[in-house]
Design an enzyme around this catalytic site. Structure first.
Site, PDB file in Angstrom:
ATOM      1  CG  HIS A  13      -1.615   1.334   1.418  1.00  0.00           C
ATOM      2  ND1 HIS A  13      -2.600   1.782   0.567  1.00  0.00           N
ATOM      3  CD2 HIS A  13      -1.433   2.320   2.321  1.00  0.00           C
ATOM      4  CE1 HIS A  13      -3.010   2.976   0.953  1.00  0.00           C
ATOM      5  NE2 HIS A  13      -2.328   3.328   2.007  1.00  0.00           N
ATOM      6  CB  CYS A  14       3.615   2.294   2.168  1.00  0.00           C
ATOM      7  SG  CYS A  14       2.681   2.120   3.692  1.00  0.00           S
ATOM      8  CG  LEU A  15       7.772   1.609  -0.587  1.00  0.00           C
ATOM      9  CD1 LEU A  15       8.991   0.804  -0.998  1.00  0.00           C
ATOM     10  CD2 LEU A  15       8.208   3.009  -0.190  1.00  0.00           C
ATOM     11  CB  VAL A  36       0.037   4.557  -2.633  1.00  0.00           C
ATOM     12  CG1 VAL A  36      -1.061   5.585  -2.371  1.00  0.00           C
ATOM     13  CG2 VAL A  36      -0.511   3.358  -3.396  1.00  0.00           C
ATOM     14  CG  ASP A  37       2.047   6.181   1.480  1.00  0.00           C
ATOM     15  OD1 ASP A  37       0.875   6.091   1.067  1.00  0.00           O
ATOM     16  OD2 ASP A  37       2.452   5.596   2.502  1.00  0.00           O
TER      17      ASP A  37
END
Length: 418
Positions: free
Chosen positions: A258-260, A262-263
């Site tokens: 989810h993080c890399l 997207v963020d």
């Protein structure tokens, strides 16, 4: 205190369980009735939360799971841990907005709402608080408190536990910060207060941008080192002997989770919207990482061509489909893109991953098989995308006709590294 944790995913469930274990009365709220049913039955679907821990707090009455918003009434602290995806490159904050409206309907004087979901700087003050004020008729910082405390979940990380990882905390004022810090002080071993919510929101994005950019750097260097006749893995090992000024990153088939993926793009979007300029490092890094699956397929096609075998009609076995080592999560995994590209070229693609729970095949676009000697022998090529500990690596080395090793874990005349 009466605590609500809104969102019972890989961020919210560990927080809810830990808060219940230290003595709070916790309501785990989620709009997914299937999740709530599993939780109420004491079945954890988050790898870092054992079902035995969940059953213990259920039996003690310290924790309950619900999809009924009426159960949120009377909370002292509510923590929002809902997803913040990207939709066509634009941050989708509808989950935060919906959750804020729901919580706002039960917000009372003196209560506190904390956002943990990752977003761009300004989300807490410019989006969350106004929605809470509108839904409740109360004034933020006066009648109720609010703040931001970014999640730092690292699923399967053996070194840094959930409560052992330092926790950033912030508030919309001094009183908010004091209350939020006090809450997290009872859950985490170390809390780190910062001056405001925008600082905490930016800090979370800096953490992820740092990883994102450096992974893209070694990924691009890997694509350039091979034609130069340089073993990128040996070069990285050599560079890592420097005791200062260097942090080790290694290449791979892309980034996932989810993080890399997207963020960092949250920050890029915000900068473009507010300042009208591009965040060039993030945009370049995103381009490099998104095209790593293409590079993997190109390397594989070249290897098969050298053996007089086209990709079309070849039987390819992909090993390790999750986005992360020893994880169970398929979200945004580069394996999906690798499989898609190979299928489009006419390959017969199979995938093996012992970490994916039985029945969780909804995100797979390949036939799922066991990583058995029979499957390895039958494959024209094996691609090691993720080197889970449950794989029998010596067996793969022994029986595979050809292996493209994206993790530098195998050796032999039949193995090439990325």
């Amino acid at each position: 205190m009466q605590v609500v944790v809104a969102g019972q995913g890989y961020v919210g469930l560990p927080l809810a369980v830990r808060a219940a274990e230290v003595g709070h009365r916790v309501v785990g709220y989620d709009v997914d009735p299937h999740r709530v049913q599993q939780l109420a039955a004491g079945q954890s679907y988050v790898e870092d939360v054992a079902s035995s821990r969940l059953r213990a707090i259920l039996d003690s009455g310290a924790y309950s799971a619900t999809a009924d918003a009426a159960a949120l009434a009377g909370f002292d602290i509510a923590v929002i841990t809902v997803p913040t995806p990207l939709r066509d490159g634009v941050p989708d904050l509808t989950y935060i907005e919906s959750c804020a409206r729901t919580l706002g309907g039960h917000l009372r004087r003196g209560a506190t709402v904390v956002l943990e979901s990752t977003s761009y700087p300004g989300t807490t003050e410019e989006l969350l608080v106004p929605i809470l004020e509108q839904a409740s008729g109360l004034k933020g910082g006066v009648d109720f408190l609010a703040g931001f405390s970014p999640e730092r979940i690292a699923p399967g990380n053996p070194r840094w536990s959930f409560d052992g990882t330092p926790k950033l905390v912030s508030g919309i004022g001094a009183t908010s910060l004091d209350v939020i810090k006090g809450f997290y002080d009872g859950i985490f071993q170390t809390t780190v207060p910062v001056s405001g919510t925008k600082v905490a929101e930016m800090a979370k994005l800096i953490e992820n941008v740092f990883r994102f950019v450096n992974i893209s750097l070694v990924n691009e260097m890997a694509t350039l080192a091979a034609p130069l006749g340089v073993n990128i893995w040996e070069a990285i090992d050599a560079a890592a002997t420097k005791p200062f000024g260097f942090t080790r990153f290694t290449p791979g088939p892309g980034v996932g989770g989810h993080c890399l993926p997207v963020d960092p793009l949250f920050l890029s979007w915000k900068i473009q919207q507010e300042l009208g300029v591009p965040f060039r490092f993030v945009e370049l890094a995103d381009d490099v990482n998104r095209h790593m699956p293409d590079y993997v397929v190109r390397r594989l096609a070249e290897a098969l061509d050298k053996r007089g075998m086209p990709v079309n009609g070849s039987r390819i076995l992909l090993l390790g489909l999750t986005y992360k080592y020893n994880a169970t999560d398929l979200r945004n995994s580069p394996s999906a893109r690798v499989a898609e590209l190979l299928i489009n070229l006419g390959a017969e693609v199979r995938g093996a991953d012992p970490n994916i729970p039985d029945g969780d095949d909804t995100k797979l676009n390949v036939a799922r098989v066991d990583a058995s000697a029979e499957e390895v022998v039958a494959a024209d090529a094996v691609v090691l995308l993720m080197d889970h500990t449950r794989f029998d690596l010596p067996m793969i080395e022994k029986y595979a006709t050809y292996v493209l090793d994206c993790r530098n874990r195998l050796s032999g005349a039949n193995v090439e590294t990325l």
